[in-house]
Enzyme design. Sequence first.
Site, PDB file in Angstrom:
ATOM      1  N   ASP A 182      30.200  93.445  29.409  1.00 47.14           N
ATOM      2  CA  ASP A 182      29.416  94.658  29.287  1.00 47.14           C
ATOM      3  C   ASP A 182      29.668  95.196  27.872  1.00 47.14           C
ATOM      4  O   ASP A 182      30.497  94.669  27.117  1.00 47.14           O
ATOM      5  CB  ASP A 182      29.793  95.659  30.385  1.00 47.14           C
ATOM      6  CG  ASP A 182      28.688  96.678  30.617  1.00 47.14           C
ATOM      7  OD1 ASP A 182      28.647  97.280  31.686  1.00 47.14           O
ATOM      8  OD2 ASP A 182      27.857  96.874  29.696  1.00 47.14           O
TER       9      ASP A 182
HETATM   10  C1  GLC Z   1      25.707  99.425  29.589  1.00 43.69           C
HETATM   11  C2  GLC Z   1      25.725  99.144  31.082  1.00 43.69           C
HETATM   12  C3  GLC Z   1      25.154  97.814  31.445  1.00 43.69           C
HETATM   13  C4  GLC Z   1      24.025  97.453  30.514  1.00 43.69           C
HETATM   14  C5  GLC Z   1      24.648  97.237  29.152  1.00 43.69           C
HETATM   15  C6  GLC Z   1      23.590  96.870  28.102  1.00 43.69           C
HETATM   16  O1  GLC Z   1      26.942  99.960  29.204  1.00 43.69           O
HETATM   17  O2  GLC Z   1      26.990  99.268  31.717  1.00 43.69           O
HETATM   18  O3  GLC Z   1      24.724  97.890  32.813  1.00 43.69           O
HETATM   19  O4  GLC Z   1      23.354  96.279  30.939  1.00 43.69           O
HETATM   20  O5  GLC Z   1      25.377  98.366  28.714  1.00 43.69           O
HETATM   21  O6  GLC Z   1      22.731  97.923  27.905  1.00 43.69           O
END
Ligand code: GLC
Length: 745
Positions: free
Chosen positions: A291
């Site tokens: 993430d």
């Molecule tokens: C965010 C979220 C995740 C998302 C990622 C990219 O922090 O936790 O669900 O896909 O970043 O945007």
Amino acid sequence: MKRIDFAIIFMATIMYFFTGCQDANKKKTVKSGYDKEIRELISKMTLDEKIGQLNMLSGDWSVTGPVVRTDFKEDIKAGKVGTMLNAYTAKHARKLMQLSVDSTRLGIPLLLGYDVIHGHRTIFPIPLGESCTWDLDLIEKAAQIAAEEASAEGIHWTFAPMVDIARDPRWGRVMEGAGEDPWLGSQIAKARVNGFQGEDLSLNNTILACVKHVAAYGAPIAGRDYNTVDLSERTLFETYLPPYRAAVEAGVGTAMTAFNEINGIPCTSNHWLWEDLLRGQWGFDGFVLTDYTAILELIKHGVANDLYDASVLAINAGVDVDMVSQGFINHLKKAIENGEVSEERINQSVYRILKAKFELGLFDDPYRYCDTVREKDVVMTKEKVEFARKAGRDACVLLKNNNVLPFSKNIKSIAVIGPLADTKEDMIGAWTAAGDRYTRPVTLLEGIKNKLGTSVKIRYAKGTDYNSWSKDGFREAVKAAKKADVVILALGENWQMSSEAQSRSMIDLPGNQNELADAIIKANMNTAIILMNGRPLTIQHLDDIAPAILETWYAGTEGGNAIADVIFGDYNPSGKLTITFPRNVGQIPIFYSHKNTGRPFNPSDHYTSKYIDVPNSPLYPFGYGLSYTTFQYEQLSVDKTEISKQDTLRVNVVLTNTGNYDGAEVAQLYIRDLVGSVTRPVKELRGFQKIFLKKGATKKLTFLLTDKDFSFYRKNMTYGSEPGHFEIFVGGSSATMYKSSFILK
Ligand code: GLC
């Protein structure tokens, strides 16, 4: 615990971890149909080019985490970027792709990902709302439409489905998942993966999916986003892991690490999670991305001294792509020189990433998703928008109705009141990708005007703001209510009160909305409450005073029209809750599949499990939702009172529409394993059928149950069923006590 039991558990745990690990070592990355091409390409790549494939940077078309400014165009040209997020439209994607294909030595195409969570341009109800349709075909089609639109705008990959089980509505991201139940959540996970990926990833209207957030991100202590997760192994396996596994079994191409730890080890550096469990036991053969900046966050977790350490931990745990931390690109080469990471491990990750790019057809034609003509033809077509309206209707859950709804269209006047009555930006909720938030969504007021035309006098008054204590608007609102035949009062949260980093410690209606409800309902008893919110709210007071309450979540681009269809009876609501509504925040966590305990509540026995200030029961249970009609369940029967593990049990029930409206009912089947080697929940969902019946019509429903439906993680953590008595419950919510029983031999 007896000594022998302890020895059994100890041995089983050792065996479990050993076989898990052993499988992981035995299991290499699954060969792709492009194995020869991939290996040839890898053989030509320098170490820098390989590490470049593991680096993901964010474009600047959306902000979905702490902003890390990079000159990503230069990095792409230098071969330092394999994947990107937050960049779309056919034109922009083409430009980025050209940088990679034309400016790098080997011309390896980029992979572009985006959070297409509940639609790309045509926005559907938030996923929690969509799950309340209990319509797997609808959910799959919504994902397929999202894929069609996203792929037309240069996107190859969505960071969806988010399948985190959530039982604490203080957590803001309950809006993004499918509620509290692992069995239903698993069905929905499969439907979403199939909708995004279709049958053939190389088609230009299908996209790679990503199951997230692995694992148990929905279980933060106290419902506070990003907080620690601390679960027993049994709860992890029984409750939180099933939907991730379901997505893997559906062939999901990628998986995303959760921010949290499991058992003291952050998911982003958790070798057991990726190499033993997902790859070793579940056979996951896609690639793992972190993430947003999650590798860097290993330092704050306190498991890494610096980004070098963190990068070594993550790559050796089985992570393949570093989202935005830039740990891999800046430290892996050194780590290899130091012998802390092997080039073979890097090759594994590169193989997995190239496999996805080959399977998407990007090496055949890197620009197949960058067709500006197709982009115009495909996005927000009439059919797609109509389907979003249908989804908006089906997501509505009728929570209360003292014969107030549906309103007649023959009324002379209506008052439309409340902070959520005429707000475009809130109609589509959070995580709305490229959805137009400020001009395209149909507000509730607009939907009512579209429905009623000019024949009915429509008065609008905001009354209060969504999170205000000012009563300045009350007088005008009460005046409008007094003059109207009927009143629609739209209350709830604004779209930024749920989603990521939006946990709430109290989940009441914000501001003085309850007081506005008191004033409006006092002024006119023909009032229906329309709720718009991203989580269950503690609305006991509203339930006490309101004649009718319709939960609409955030109903999407066509939200106002969809809700108007329901309010005026053009559509009979059929939604059922997929997450429990507590009476107050003190009851949390509260969910239907709870254990019985040794002292289940007994009103005639003081020393039983209870609160002295609120009942144990929720305000509205899982699976609950009313209709404008009524349904009756009769003749519940099983075709055998005793079955062996090899048998299929047929459960029959007769469902009748006993009311005055045609309508759909979600008939639900729950089991209870009365005695097990470990304690078992008082109910577990194991089947449902959504049936449309004309008024007065009757239909015999049959559910088929097999040994798999009775299986669980037994005392020694092996998975399977145990002989004994089972009860079967069938009805229109998890509160049903209409039951039969059988014996599993
Ligand atoms: C965010 C979220 C995740 C998302 C990622 C990219 O922090 O936790 O669900 O896909 O970043 O945007």
